[in-house]
Design an enzyme around this catalytic site. Sequence first.
Site, PDB file in Angstrom:
ATOM      1  N   ARG A   3      27.156   6.222   0.928  1.00  0.00           N
ATOM      2  CA  ARG A   3      26.863   7.325   1.854  1.00  0.00           C
ATOM      3  C   ARG A   3      27.985   7.490   2.874  1.00  0.00           C
ATOM      4  NH1 ARG A   3      21.245   4.979   2.528  1.00  0.00           N
ATOM      5  NH2 ARG A   3      20.157   5.820   0.742  1.00  0.00           N
ATOM      6  N   HIS A  27      20.570  -3.312   6.352  1.00  0.00           N
ATOM      7  CA  HIS A  27      20.253  -2.278   5.370  1.00  0.00           C
ATOM      8  C   HIS A  27      19.484  -1.103   5.962  1.00  0.00           C
ATOM      9  CE1 HIS A  27      19.217  -0.512   1.531  1.00  0.00           C
ATOM     10  NE2 HIS A  27      17.934  -0.587   1.830  1.00  0.00           N
ATOM     11  N   MET A  78      21.537   4.144  -3.649  1.00  0.00           N
ATOM     12  CA  MET A  78      21.354   2.684  -3.776  1.00  0.00           C
ATOM     13  C   MET A  78      21.710   2.233  -5.189  1.00  0.00           C
ATOM     14  SD  MET A  78      17.985   1.703  -1.558  1.00  0.00           S
ATOM     15  CE  MET A  78      16.903   2.888  -2.333  1.00  0.00           C
TER      16      MET A  78
END
Length: 167
Positions: A3, A27, A78
């Site tokens: 990202r 995270h 992810m």
Amino acid sequence: VVRARTFIGGVKGIDPADISIPVIGGHAGVSILPLLSRTEPACTFTDEERDALTDRIQNGGTEVVKAKDGAGSATLSMAWAGAEFGFSIVRALNGEEGITMCTMVESDVTDCQFFANPVLLGKEGVQENLGLGPLNDYEQDKLVNEAVPELNKSIVKGVEWAKNFEI
């Protein structure tokens, strides 16, 4: 990291595939700390860009969930990050040298039990913890006052959950 590269690429007009940036910490939310000062190729950011990018990188998963009206999560980025890491591990295990990735490891660089930071991968897995590296004043402040305290809370919850988990 996926990202971060995407959002930086959008702001700076650079192909995300050509961007490297360490993202350290945890995270979720403020435990995630993108080290924008170490973006490669080197980029400069206004304070407004820095603040907006940091927030968006930290909350990118929430942004996706909101866009899906709660009907899903941010699994694609992810999965891509996991695939990139897996490919890097395989390359290192096959003898390729100089592969660095950010990953969560038992920490000896912060007072967190676990912390994500750059590591050097090798034939045996993590060959060397490369530590935090240089941080600017903004990043140091975010690390000490936001990322580490938030991550420590999450670690305590996770360790407690694992102690009580029954199969």
